[in-house]
Write a protein that holds these residues in place. Structure first.
Motif, mmCIF file in Angstrom:
data_model
loop_
_atom_site.group_PDB
_atom_site.id
_atom_site.type_symbol
_atom_site.label_atom_id
_atom_site.label_comp_id
_atom_site.label_asym_id
_atom_site.label_seq_id
_atom_site.Cartn_x
_atom_site.Cartn_y
_atom_site.Cartn_z
ATOM 1 N N GLN A 1 47.781 35.940 37.508
ATOM 2 C CA GLN A 1 47.457 34.557 37.470
ATOM 3 C C GLN A 1 47.163 34.504 35.932
ATOM 4 O OE1 GLN A 1 44.720 33.909 40.595
ATOM 5 N NE2 GLN A 1 45.996 32.466 41.639
ATOM 6 N N GLU A 2 46.137 35.420 35.487
ATOM 7 C CA GLU A 2 45.511 35.062 34.162
ATOM 8 C C GLU A 2 46.695 35.232 33.059
ATOM 9 O OE1 GLU A 2 42.281 37.776 33.730
ATOM 10 O OE2 GLU A 2 40.894 36.277 34.930
ATOM 11 N N LEU A 3 47.486 36.297 33.412
ATOM 12 C CA LEU A 3 48.735 36.467 32.281
ATOM 13 C C LEU A 3 49.723 35.347 32.220
ATOM 14 C CD1 LEU A 3 49.330 40.305 33.044
ATOM 15 C CD2 LEU A 3 48.282 39.332 30.901
ATOM 16 N N GLY A 4 49.744 34.364 33.383
ATOM 17 C CA GLY A 4 50.255 33.235 33.212
ATOM 18 C C GLY A 4 51.720 33.428 34.257
ATOM 19 N N VAL A 5 51.885 34.125 34.877
ATOM 20 C CA VAL A 5 53.111 34.427 35.924
ATOM 21 C C VAL A 5 53.272 32.840 36.618
ATOM 22 C CG1 VAL A 5 54.421 35.545 37.844
ATOM 23 C CG2 VAL A 5 53.008 37.025 36.282
ATOM 24 N N LYS A 6 54.361 32.495 36.393
ATOM 25 C CA LYS A 6 54.748 31.138 36.969
ATOM 26 C C LYS A 6 54.317 31.026 38.363
ATOM 27 C CE LYS A 6 58.669 31.027 33.913
ATOM 28 N NZ LYS A 6 60.085 30.931 33.746
ATOM 29 N N LYS A 7 54.633 31.993 39.337
ATOM 30 C CA LYS A 7 54.436 31.767 40.675
ATOM 31 C C LYS A 7 53.904 33.111 41.290
ATOM 32 C CE LYS A 7 56.572 30.313 45.059
ATOM 33 N NZ LYS A 7 57.717 29.958 45.708
ATOM 34 N N VAL A 8 52.863 33.093 42.046
ATOM 35 C CA VAL A 8 51.945 34.076 42.755
ATOM 36 C C VAL A 8 52.291 34.350 44.028
ATOM 37 C CG1 VAL A 8 50.252 35.612 42.409
ATOM 38 C CG2 VAL A 8 50.790 34.882 40.283
ATOM 39 N N VAL A 9 52.898 35.047 44.834
ATOM 40 C CA VAL A 9 52.772 35.332 46.268
ATOM 41 C C VAL A 9 51.868 36.479 46.498
ATOM 42 C CG1 VAL A 9 54.036 35.506 48.161
ATOM 43 C CG2 VAL A 9 54.836 34.129 46.195
ATOM 44 N N ALA A 10 50.924 36.515 47.476
ATOM 45 C CA ALA A 10 50.304 37.663 47.995
ATOM 46 C C ALA A 10 50.371 37.688 49.502
ATOM 47 C CB ALA A 10 48.958 37.521 47.330
ATOM 48 N N LYS A 11 50.428 39.193 49.861
ATOM 49 C CA LYS A 11 50.290 39.533 51.188
ATOM 50 C C LYS A 11 48.751 39.474 51.590
ATOM 51 C CE LYS A 11 50.782 43.433 54.270
ATOM 52 N NZ LYS A 11 51.411 44.699 54.464
ATOM 53 N N ALA A 12 48.228 38.956 52.721
ATOM 54 C CA ALA A 12 46.959 39.061 53.220
ATOM 55 C C ALA A 12 47.003 39.931 54.313
ATOM 56 C CB ALA A 12 46.489 37.648 53.610
ATOM 57 N N VAL A 13 45.914 40.820 54.497
ATOM 58 C CA VAL A 13 45.922 41.609 55.814
ATOM 59 C C VAL A 13 44.915 41.363 56.578
ATOM 60 C CG1 VAL A 13 46.645 43.824 54.113
ATOM 61 C CG2 VAL A 13 44.111 43.107 54.382
ATOM 62 N N SER A 14 44.112 40.205 56.515
ATOM 63 C CA SER A 14 42.984 39.630 57.406
ATOM 64 C C SER A 14 42.794 38.003 56.900
ATOM 65 C CB SER A 14 41.891 40.274 57.245
ATOM 66 O OG SER A 14 41.321 39.933 55.924
ATOM 67 N N GLU A 15 42.282 37.434 57.904
ATOM 68 C CA GLU A 15 42.016 35.998 57.632
ATOM 69 C C GLU A 15 40.877 35.635 56.342
ATOM 70 O OE1 GLU A 15 43.383 33.324 58.995
ATOM 71 O OE2 GLU A 15 44.757 34.369 60.370
ATOM 72 N N LEU A 16 40.163 36.780 56.158
ATOM 73 C CA LEU A 16 39.011 36.812 55.427
ATOM 74 C C LEU A 16 39.921 37.058 53.834
ATOM 75 C CD1 LEU A 16 36.219 36.582 54.113
ATOM 76 C CD2 LEU A 16 36.028 38.876 54.762
ATOM 77 N N HIS A 17 40.621 37.880 53.845
ATOM 78 C CA HIS A 17 41.405 38.181 52.734
ATOM 79 C C HIS A 17 42.269 37.155 52.356
ATOM 80 C CE1 HIS A 17 44.812 41.142 50.740
ATOM 81 N NE2 HIS A 17 44.051 40.461 49.776
ATOM 82 N N GLY A 18 42.838 36.212 53.417
ATOM 83 C CA GLY A 18 43.741 35.263 53.163
ATOM 84 C C GLY A 18 42.888 33.936 52.590
ATOM 85 N N ARG A 19 41.602 33.863 52.896
ATOM 86 C CA ARG A 19 40.802 32.784 52.449
ATOM 87 C C ARG A 19 40.405 33.021 51.104
ATOM 88 N NH1 ARG A 19 38.210 33.042 57.614
ATOM 89 N NH2 ARG A 19 36.212 34.042 56.564
ATOM 90 N N VAL A 20 40.391 34.242 50.674
ATOM 91 C CA VAL A 20 39.801 34.558 49.277
ATOM 92 C C VAL A 20 40.942 33.997 48.268
ATOM 93 C CG1 VAL A 20 39.448 36.576 47.726
ATOM 94 C CG2 VAL A 20 37.994 36.652 49.841
ATOM 95 N N LEU A 21 41.978 34.710 48.929
ATOM 96 C CA LEU A 21 43.480 34.305 48.058
ATOM 97 C C LEU A 21 43.725 32.743 47.774
ATOM 98 C CD1 LEU A 21 45.924 37.270 49.658
ATOM 99 C CD2 LEU A 21 44.769 37.008 47.296
ATOM 100 N N GLU A 22 43.289 32.011 48.934
ATOM 101 C CA GLU A 22 43.483 30.631 49.146
ATOM 102 C C GLU A 22 42.499 29.962 47.953
ATOM 103 O OE1 GLU A 22 43.134 26.958 52.093
ATOM 104 O OE2 GLU A 22 43.206 29.009 52.989
ATOM 105 N N ARG A 23 41.429 30.665 47.890
ATOM 106 C CA ARG A 23 40.372 30.083 46.798
ATOM 107 C C ARG A 23 40.697 30.332 45.660
ATOM 108 N NH1 ARG A 23 34.296 30.450 49.456
ATOM 109 N NH2 ARG A 23 34.665 29.263 51.291
ATOM 110 N N MET A 24 41.496 31.521 45.339
ATOM 111 C CA MET A 24 41.901 31.848 44.005
ATOM 112 C C MET A 24 43.225 31.066 43.592
ATOM 113 S SD MET A 24 41.816 35.818 44.697
ATOM 114 C CE MET A 24 43.007 36.102 43.377
ATOM 115 N N GLY A 25 43.780 30.198 44.465
ATOM 116 C CA GLY A 25 44.923 29.313 44.115
ATOM 117 C C GLY A 25 46.142 30.039 44.096
#
Length: 220
Positions: free
Chosen positions: A90-114
């Motif tokens: 994200q900081e390097l400016g990649v146009k689109k970032v997709v991430a795998k979540a291994v748990s609901e908590l991990h997913g919530r963190v990724l969601e808050r990161m945008g």
């Protein structure tokens, strides 16, 4: 279709599967992993594959991560590394970032990161299989959002020979048949007078409740 460039971080089963399919679709893929064995295995399949630590900013800068159309963080066994790699993309400016979540908590963190898209492979597959088990006509099921779903439904014998106007899923249930996959080819945006046959597959979009009601009507 324009070829896009993807960087995939983490070359386990999930990351390697995505990369191989992207290559098959004609796109360019750079795979990154700390495991030399995984990199060697995919070096002949991916456009490029390198052994590197994607949690190091200088490493991502040196491989030109910012120039990729999409970054996929597919790290599954190290949540901290997943989050760090995601932040750096994200900081390097990649146009689109997709991430795998291994748990609901991990997913919530990724969601808050945008993160642009969060994928839960095990959970999503479990949901799809469960729906297939309880509905004999359901071939595939993809949740578009918390409310909307797209489903592939096999045409049962009771609908064979009927037109879309006769079936009228929009009027009766509120969902729409947006395509019909026939043995000879697929019909996109079918007309009201298009006729269904038993071996056809209907692609239906609507709310979860609408599609469940439509499915239930097919099982009667």
């Amino acid at each position: 279709m324009k070829a896009n460039q993807f960087i995939i971080i983490g070359l386990g089963r999930f990351g390697s599967s995505i990369g191989q399919e992207l290559i098959r679709l004609g796109h360019e893929v750079l795979g990154v992993d700390r495991d030399e064995e995984k990199v060697q295995e995919l070096s002949k399949i991916f456009t490029h594959a390198i052994v590197a630590d994607a949690t190091e900013e200088e490493v991502l800068r040196s491989i030109g991560a910012r120039n990729f159309d999409c970054g996929v963080v597919a790290i599954g066994d190290d949540v901290e590394a997943s989050i760090l790699a995601t932040i750096l993309l994200q900081e390097l400016g990649v146009k689109k970032v997709v991430a795998k979540a291994v748990s609901e908590l991990h997913g919530r963190v990724l969601e808050r990161m945008g993160v642009d898209r969060i994928i839960y492979p095990e959970r999503d597959m479990g949901i799809r299989v469960a729906h297939q088990l309880v509905s004999p006509n359901l071939l595939d099921y993809i949740e578009l959002s918390k409310q909307y779903t797209i489903a592939e439904l096999a045409v049962p014998q009771c609908l064979s020979g009927q037109s879309l106007e006769d079936v009228n899923p929009r009027g009766r249930f509120g969902c729409s048949i947006v395509a019909i996959n026939k043995p000879k080819g697929i019909i996109i945006a079918p007309a009201a007078n298009d006729v269904l046959a038993e071996k056809d597959v209907m692609v239906v979009i609507g709310t979860n409740e609408q599609i469940e009601q439509f499915q239930h009507s097919l099982n009667k």
